[in-house]
Design a protein around this motif. Sequence first.
Motif, mmCIF file in Angstrom:
data_model
loop_
_atom_site.group_PDB
_atom_site.id
_atom_site.type_symbol
_atom_site.label_atom_id
_atom_site.label_comp_id
_atom_site.label_asym_id
_atom_site.label_seq_id
_atom_site.Cartn_x
_atom_site.Cartn_y
_atom_site.Cartn_z
ATOM 1 N N SER A 1 29.342 46.430 37.860
ATOM 2 C CA SER A 1 28.846 45.136 38.353
ATOM 3 C C SER A 1 29.945 44.083 38.354
ATOM 4 O O SER A 1 29.728 42.918 38.026
ATOM 5 C CB SER A 1 27.651 44.647 37.515
ATOM 6 O OG SER A 1 26.535 45.484 37.712
ATOM 7 N N LEU A 2 31.156 44.511 38.749
ATOM 8 C CA LEU A 2 32.305 43.623 38.829
ATOM 9 C C LEU A 2 33.032 43.839 40.150
ATOM 10 O O LEU A 2 32.981 44.929 40.725
ATOM 11 C CB LEU A 2 33.287 43.888 37.681
ATOM 12 C CG LEU A 2 32.830 43.528 36.265
ATOM 13 C CD1 LEU A 2 33.851 44.041 35.259
ATOM 14 C CD2 LEU A 2 32.620 42.037 36.109
ATOM 15 N N TYR A 3 33.727 42.788 40.599
ATOM 16 C CA TYR A 3 34.568 42.892 41.785
ATOM 17 C C TYR A 3 35.973 43.315 41.378
ATOM 18 O O TYR A 3 36.558 42.742 40.460
ATOM 19 C CB TYR A 3 34.621 41.556 42.524
ATOM 20 C CG TYR A 3 33.333 41.215 43.219
ATOM 21 C CD1 TYR A 3 33.077 41.660 44.515
ATOM 22 C CD2 TYR A 3 32.355 40.457 42.576
ATOM 23 C CE1 TYR A 3 31.889 41.353 45.152
ATOM 24 C CE2 TYR A 3 31.155 40.145 43.208
ATOM 25 C CZ TYR A 3 30.931 40.603 44.492
ATOM 26 O OH TYR A 3 29.751 40.312 45.125
ATOM 27 N N ARG A 4 36.509 44.309 42.088
ATOM 28 C CA ARG A 4 37.876 44.746 41.837
ATOM 29 C C ARG A 4 38.863 43.662 42.259
ATOM 30 O O ARG A 4 38.583 42.859 43.132
ATOM 31 C CB ARG A 4 38.170 46.032 42.602
ATOM 32 C CG ARG A 4 37.320 47.224 42.173
ATOM 33 C CD ARG A 4 37.660 48.443 43.007
ATOM 34 N NE ARG A 4 36.863 49.597 42.621
ATOM 35 C CZ ARG A 4 35.662 49.882 43.140
ATOM 36 N NH1 ARG A 4 35.156 49.080 44.078
ATOM 37 N NH2 ARG A 4 34.985 50.938 42.738
ATOM 38 N N ASP A 5 40.037 43.709 41.637
ATOM 39 C CA ASP A 5 41.075 42.735 41.959
ATOM 40 C C ASP A 5 41.740 43.029 43.298
ATOM 41 O O ASP A 5 42.282 42.130 43.929
ATOM 42 C CB ASP A 5 42.128 42.735 40.853
ATOM 43 C CG ASP A 5 42.382 41.338 40.333
ATOM 44 O OD1 ASP A 5 41.479 40.505 40.416
ATOM 45 O OD2 ASP A 5 43.497 41.083 39.852
ATOM 46 N N SER B 1 38.652 36.303 39.417
ATOM 47 C CA SER B 1 38.105 36.814 40.675
ATOM 48 C C SER B 1 36.586 36.898 40.630
ATOM 49 O O SER B 1 35.898 36.555 41.601
ATOM 50 C CB SER B 1 38.691 38.195 40.976
ATOM 51 O OG SER B 1 40.068 38.119 41.241
ATOM 52 N N ASN B 2 36.054 37.342 39.517
ATOM 53 C CA ASN B 2 34.612 37.493 39.412
ATOM 54 C C ASN B 2 33.897 36.157 39.251
ATOM 55 O O ASN B 2 32.823 35.947 39.810
ATOM 56 C CB ASN B 2 34.281 38.450 38.263
ATOM 57 C CG ASN B 2 34.502 39.894 38.659
ATOM 58 O OD1 ASN B 2 33.628 40.530 39.229
ATOM 59 N ND2 ASN B 2 35.684 40.421 38.359
ATOM 60 N N ALA B 3 34.521 35.238 38.512
ATOM 61 C CA ALA B 3 33.930 33.901 38.399
ATOM 62 C C ALA B 3 33.928 33.199 39.748
ATOM 63 O O ALA B 3 32.928 32.568 40.144
ATOM 64 C CB ALA B 3 34.706 33.079 37.372
ATOM 65 N N CYS C 1 24.233 39.519 37.361
ATOM 66 C CA CYS C 1 24.763 40.811 36.936
ATOM 67 C C CYS C 1 26.273 40.733 36.724
ATOM 68 O O CYS C 1 26.808 41.280 35.751
ATOM 69 C CB CYS C 1 24.433 41.878 37.974
ATOM 70 S SG CYS C 1 22.679 42.317 38.058
ATOM 71 N N VAL C 2 26.971 40.043 37.622
ATOM 72 C CA VAL C 2 28.429 39.891 37.507
ATOM 73 C C VAL C 2 28.778 39.102 36.252
ATOM 74 O O VAL C 2 29.685 39.476 35.496
ATOM 75 C CB VAL C 2 28.996 39.204 38.766
ATOM 76 C CG1 VAL C 2 30.448 38.778 38.547
ATOM 77 C CG2 VAL C 2 28.891 40.133 39.972
ATOM 78 N N LEU C 3 28.063 38.012 35.989
ATOM 79 C CA LEU C 3 28.359 37.190 34.817
ATOM 80 C C LEU C 3 28.058 37.929 33.517
ATOM 81 O O LEU C 3 28.792 37.805 32.528
ATOM 82 C CB LEU C 3 27.566 35.889 34.887
ATOM 83 C CG LEU C 3 27.993 34.921 35.994
ATOM 84 C CD1 LEU C 3 27.058 33.727 36.050
ATOM 85 C CD2 LEU C 3 29.435 34.470 35.796
ATOM 86 N N THR C 4 26.991 38.699 33.502
ATOM 87 C CA THR C 4 26.665 39.484 32.316
ATOM 88 C C THR C 4 27.723 40.558 32.073
ATOM 89 O O THR C 4 28.157 40.773 30.936
ATOM 90 C CB THR C 4 25.283 40.145 32.470
ATOM 91 O OG1 THR C 4 24.290 39.123 32.583
ATOM 92 C CG2 THR C 4 24.957 41.020 31.268
ATOM 93 N N ALA C 5 28.171 41.205 33.161
ATOM 94 C CA ALA C 5 29.218 42.218 33.025
ATOM 95 C C ALA C 5 30.520 41.594 32.546
ATOM 96 O O ALA C 5 31.246 42.182 31.735
ATOM 97 C CB ALA C 5 29.425 42.922 34.365
ATOM 98 N N ALA C 6 30.829 40.393 33.047
ATOM 99 C CA ALA C 6 32.046 39.704 32.614
ATOM 100 C C ALA C 6 32.000 39.401 31.127
ATOM 101 O O ALA C 6 33.000 39.549 30.412
ATOM 102 C CB ALA C 6 32.236 38.423 33.416
ATOM 103 N N ALA C 7 30.830 38.988 30.648
ATOM 104 C CA ALA C 7 30.680 38.700 29.220
ATOM 105 C C ALA C 7 30.931 39.946 28.377
ATOM 106 O O ALA C 7 31.491 39.872 27.277
ATOM 107 C CB ALA C 7 29.289 38.143 28.944
#
Length: 223
Positions: free
Chosen positions: A12-16, A28-30, A45-51
Amino acid sequence: DFIEKAFDPKLSLYRDSLDGEDRYSLDSNALAVIFGVCEGEKCDCVLTAAAERFAGDYGYLLFYPKEPPKGQNWVHNDHVWPFVNTMLLEALLMRGRLDEAMELVDRVWGGMLRLGAETFWEVIDGGNGSFMKRRITERDDDCDTWNSECHGWSAGIPDLIVRYLCGVRIRNGGAHVVLSQPLYRGNFRLQLSTSKGEICVQQTEGKRQITATEGMRIEEICK
Protein backbone atom coordinates in the motif's frame (compact mmCIF):
# COMPACT_ATOMS: atom_id res chain seq x y z
CA ASP A 1 -0.74 4.06 -16.41
CA PHE A 2 2.33 5.44 -14.63
CA ILE A 3 0.59 6.05 -11.31
CA GLU A 4 -0.97 2.60 -11.16
CA LYS A 5 2.37 0.98 -12.00
CA ALA A 6 4.04 2.95 -9.23
CA PHE A 7 1.57 1.70 -6.60
CA ASP A 8 2.47 -1.51 -4.76
CA PRO A 9 -0.81 -3.08 -3.56
CA LYS A 10 1.01 -5.51 -1.26
CA LEU A 11 2.60 -2.72 0.79
CA SER A 12 0.00 0.00 0.00
CA LEU A 13 2.86 2.34 -0.91
CA TYR A 14 3.98 4.17 -4.04
CA ARG A 15 7.39 3.18 -5.40
CA ASP A 16 10.02 5.87 -5.78
CA SER A 17 10.64 4.94 -9.42
CA LEU A 18 9.80 2.36 -12.07
CA ASP A 19 13.38 1.19 -12.66
CA GLY A 20 12.64 -2.24 -11.26
CA GLU A 21 13.77 -1.49 -7.71
CA ASP A 22 11.17 -1.79 -4.97
CA ARG A 23 12.15 1.29 -3.00
CA TYR A 24 9.74 3.68 -1.32
CA SER A 25 10.18 7.16 0.15
CA LEU A 26 8.17 8.94 2.81
CA ASP A 27 7.88 12.21 0.89
CA SER A 28 6.63 10.54 -2.30
CA ASN A 29 3.83 8.83 -0.43
CA ALA A 30 2.89 11.88 1.62
CA LEU A 31 2.77 14.01 -1.53
CA ALA A 32 0.59 11.40 -3.25
CA VAL A 33 -2.03 12.13 -0.58
CA ILE A 34 -1.53 15.91 -0.60
CA PHE A 35 -1.81 16.29 -4.39
CA GLY A 36 -4.65 13.83 -4.89
CA VAL A 37 -2.71 11.08 -6.64
CA CYS A 38 -4.75 8.73 -4.48
CA GLU A 39 -8.20 9.34 -3.08
CA GLY A 40 -10.51 8.25 -0.28
CA GLU A 41 -9.72 5.03 1.56
CA LYS A 42 -6.59 4.50 -0.53
CA CYS A 43 -5.10 7.63 1.07
CA ASP A 44 -5.68 6.18 4.52
CA CYS A 45 -4.14 2.87 3.47
CA VAL A 46 -1.02 4.72 2.26
CA LEU A 47 -0.73 6.72 5.49
CA THR A 48 -1.20 3.64 7.65
CA ALA A 49 1.45 1.78 5.64
CA ALA A 50 3.81 4.74 5.97
CA ALA A 51 3.37 4.69 9.74
CA GLU A 52 4.31 1.02 9.78
CA ARG A 53 7.32 1.21 7.43
CA PHE A 54 8.97 4.57 8.14
CA ALA A 55 8.46 5.19 11.87
CA GLY A 56 11.56 5.83 13.98
CA ASP A 57 12.13 6.84 17.58
CA TYR A 58 12.49 10.56 16.76
CA GLY A 59 10.27 10.88 13.71
CA TYR A 60 9.75 9.19 10.37
CA LEU A 61 12.74 8.05 8.32
CA LEU A 62 13.12 8.78 4.63
CA PHE A 63 13.37 5.45 2.82
CA TYR A 64 12.10 1.89 2.98
CA PRO A 65 13.95 -0.40 2.89
CA LYS A 66 16.65 1.30 4.86
CA GLU A 67 19.66 -0.09 2.99
CA PRO A 68 21.45 2.27 0.55
CA PRO A 69 20.22 1.88 -3.04
CA LYS A 70 22.70 0.18 -5.37
CA GLY A 71 25.69 0.82 -3.11
CA GLN A 72 25.30 4.60 -3.05
CA ASN A 73 26.56 6.64 -0.11
CA TRP A 74 23.07 7.52 1.07
CA VAL A 75 23.15 7.59 4.84
CA HIS A 76 20.34 10.14 5.04
CA ASN A 77 17.97 7.36 5.98
CA ASP A 78 19.68 6.84 9.34
CA HIS A 79 18.35 10.21 10.43
CA VAL A 80 15.12 12.20 10.65
CA TRP A 81 14.48 15.11 8.28
CA PRO A 82 11.84 17.41 9.82
CA PHE A 83 10.90 19.02 6.50
CA VAL A 84 9.96 15.60 5.07
CA ASN A 85 7.98 14.90 8.23
CA THR A 86 6.13 18.18 7.55
CA MET A 87 4.79 16.62 4.35
CA LEU A 88 3.50 13.61 6.27
CA LEU A 89 1.99 15.93 8.87
CA GLU A 90 0.00 17.81 6.23
CA ALA A 91 -1.22 14.55 4.69
CA LEU A 92 -2.45 13.37 8.11
CA LEU A 93 -4.19 16.68 8.77
CA MET A 94 -5.84 16.63 5.34
CA ARG A 95 -7.33 13.24 6.18
CA GLY A 96 -8.47 14.42 9.62
CA ARG A 97 -6.15 12.02 11.46
CA LEU A 98 -5.57 14.48 14.28
CA ASP A 99 -4.32 12.08 16.96
CA GLU A 100 -1.60 10.72 14.67
CA ALA A 101 -0.71 14.22 13.53
CA MET A 102 -0.29 15.49 17.09
CA GLU A 103 1.79 12.44 18.02
CA LEU A 104 4.07 13.25 15.07
CA VAL A 105 4.35 16.89 16.17
CA ASP A 106 5.32 15.77 19.67
CA ARG A 107 7.84 13.23 18.43
CA VAL A 108 9.66 15.51 15.97
CA TRP A 109 9.21 19.14 17.03
CA GLY A 110 8.45 18.32 20.65
CA GLY A 111 11.64 16.29 20.75
CA MET A 112 13.59 19.31 19.53
CA LEU A 113 12.03 21.50 22.21
CA ARG A 114 12.79 19.01 24.96
CA LEU A 115 16.46 19.19 23.94
CA GLY A 116 16.46 22.98 24.14
CA ALA A 117 15.92 23.90 20.47
CA GLU A 118 14.97 27.50 19.73
CA THR A 119 15.03 27.04 15.95
CA PHE A 120 13.94 24.42 13.41
CA TRP A 121 16.73 21.90 12.79
CA GLU A 122 17.62 20.53 9.38
CA VAL A 123 18.52 17.03 10.57
CA ILE A 124 17.78 15.07 13.75
CA ASP A 125 20.27 12.37 14.70
CA GLY A 126 18.43 9.08 14.35
CA GLY A 127 20.50 7.55 17.12
CA ASN A 128 19.75 9.93 19.98
CA GLY A 129 17.33 12.62 18.76
CA SER A 130 19.87 15.46 19.00
CA PHE A 131 20.85 18.02 16.38
CA MET A 132 23.40 16.70 13.88
CA LYS A 133 26.40 18.93 14.65
CA ARG A 134 28.80 16.85 12.54
CA ARG A 135 28.81 15.95 8.89
CA ILE A 136 26.47 13.08 8.16
CA THR A 137 29.39 10.90 7.10
CA GLU A 138 33.14 11.29 6.83
CA ARG A 139 33.63 9.17 3.73
CA ASP A 140 35.74 10.60 0.90
CA ASP A 141 32.83 10.57 -1.51
CA ASP A 142 30.53 12.40 0.89
CA CYS A 143 28.78 15.33 -0.79
CA ASP A 144 26.83 16.53 2.23
CA THR A 145 27.59 19.88 3.80
CA TRP A 146 27.31 20.91 7.42
CA ASN A 147 23.74 20.83 8.68
CA SER A 148 21.75 23.97 9.44
CA GLU A 149 20.49 24.59 12.96
CA CYS A 150 17.95 27.06 11.57
CA HIS A 151 16.42 25.48 8.50
CA GLY A 152 13.58 27.10 6.55
CA TRP A 153 12.35 23.84 5.03
CA SER A 154 11.74 22.45 8.52
CA ALA A 155 9.63 25.47 9.54
CA GLY A 156 6.37 24.56 7.79
CA ILE A 157 4.60 23.51 10.96
CA PRO A 158 3.31 26.99 12.02
CA ASP A 159 1.49 27.34 8.69
CA LEU A 160 -0.09 23.89 9.08
CA ILE A 161 -1.28 24.74 12.60
CA VAL A 162 -2.90 27.95 11.35
CA ARG A 163 -4.51 26.37 8.27
CA TYR A 164 -5.67 23.03 9.62
CA LEU A 165 -5.87 23.12 13.41
CA CYS A 166 -7.28 26.67 13.51
CA GLY A 167 -9.01 26.66 10.10
CA VAL A 168 -7.57 29.99 8.91
CA ARG A 169 -6.12 30.62 5.44
CA ILE A 170 -4.57 33.93 4.48
CA ARG A 171 -4.75 35.09 0.87
CA ASN A 172 -3.65 38.18 -1.05
CA GLY A 173 -1.20 39.23 1.65
CA GLY A 174 -3.94 39.33 4.29
CA ALA A 175 -6.62 41.14 2.29
CA HIS A 176 -8.66 37.94 2.11
CA VAL A 177 -9.14 35.60 5.10
CA VAL A 178 -10.83 32.24 4.49
CA LEU A 179 -12.22 30.42 7.52
CA SER A 180 -12.95 26.68 7.48
CA GLN A 181 -13.90 24.19 10.17
CA PRO A 182 -10.90 23.85 12.53
CA LEU A 183 -9.67 20.35 13.30
CA TYR A 184 -8.90 21.40 16.86
CA ARG A 185 -12.09 21.45 18.94
CA GLY A 186 -10.64 22.94 22.11
CA ASN A 187 -10.14 26.57 23.09
CA PHE A 188 -7.50 28.65 21.32
CA ARG A 189 -6.59 32.24 20.48
CA LEU A 190 -4.75 32.97 17.23
CA GLN A 191 -3.19 36.38 16.57
CA LEU A 192 -1.76 37.06 13.09
CA SER A 193 -0.08 40.10 11.58
CA THR A 194 -0.16 40.56 7.81
CA SER A 195 0.78 43.30 5.38
CA LYS A 196 -2.88 44.38 5.46
CA GLY A 197 -3.33 44.46 9.23
CA GLU A 198 -4.19 42.28 12.21
CA ILE A 199 -6.38 39.20 12.50
CA CYS A 200 -7.51 37.62 15.75
CA VAL A 201 -9.42 34.33 15.88
CA GLN A 202 -10.60 33.07 19.24
CA GLN A 203 -12.44 29.80 19.85
CA THR A 204 -14.12 29.20 23.20
CA GLU A 205 -16.37 26.23 23.94
CA GLY A 206 -16.88 25.56 20.25
CA LYS A 207 -17.78 29.15 19.34
CA ARG A 208 -15.42 31.16 17.16
CA GLN A 209 -15.03 34.92 17.14
CA ILE A 210 -13.08 36.80 14.46
CA THR A 211 -11.83 40.37 14.55
CA ALA A 212 -9.77 41.92 11.75
CA THR A 213 -8.49 45.24 10.52
CA GLU A 214 -11.10 47.19 8.58
CA GLY A 215 -11.07 46.43 4.88
CA MET A 216 -10.07 42.80 5.15
CA ARG A 217 -12.44 40.38 3.45
CA ILE A 218 -13.59 37.58 5.77
CA GLU A 219 -15.07 34.50 4.08
CA GLU A 220 -16.46 31.51 5.98
CA ILE A 221 -16.65 28.41 3.81
CA CYS A 222 -17.70 26.05 6.62
CA LYS A 223 -19.46 27.24 9.75
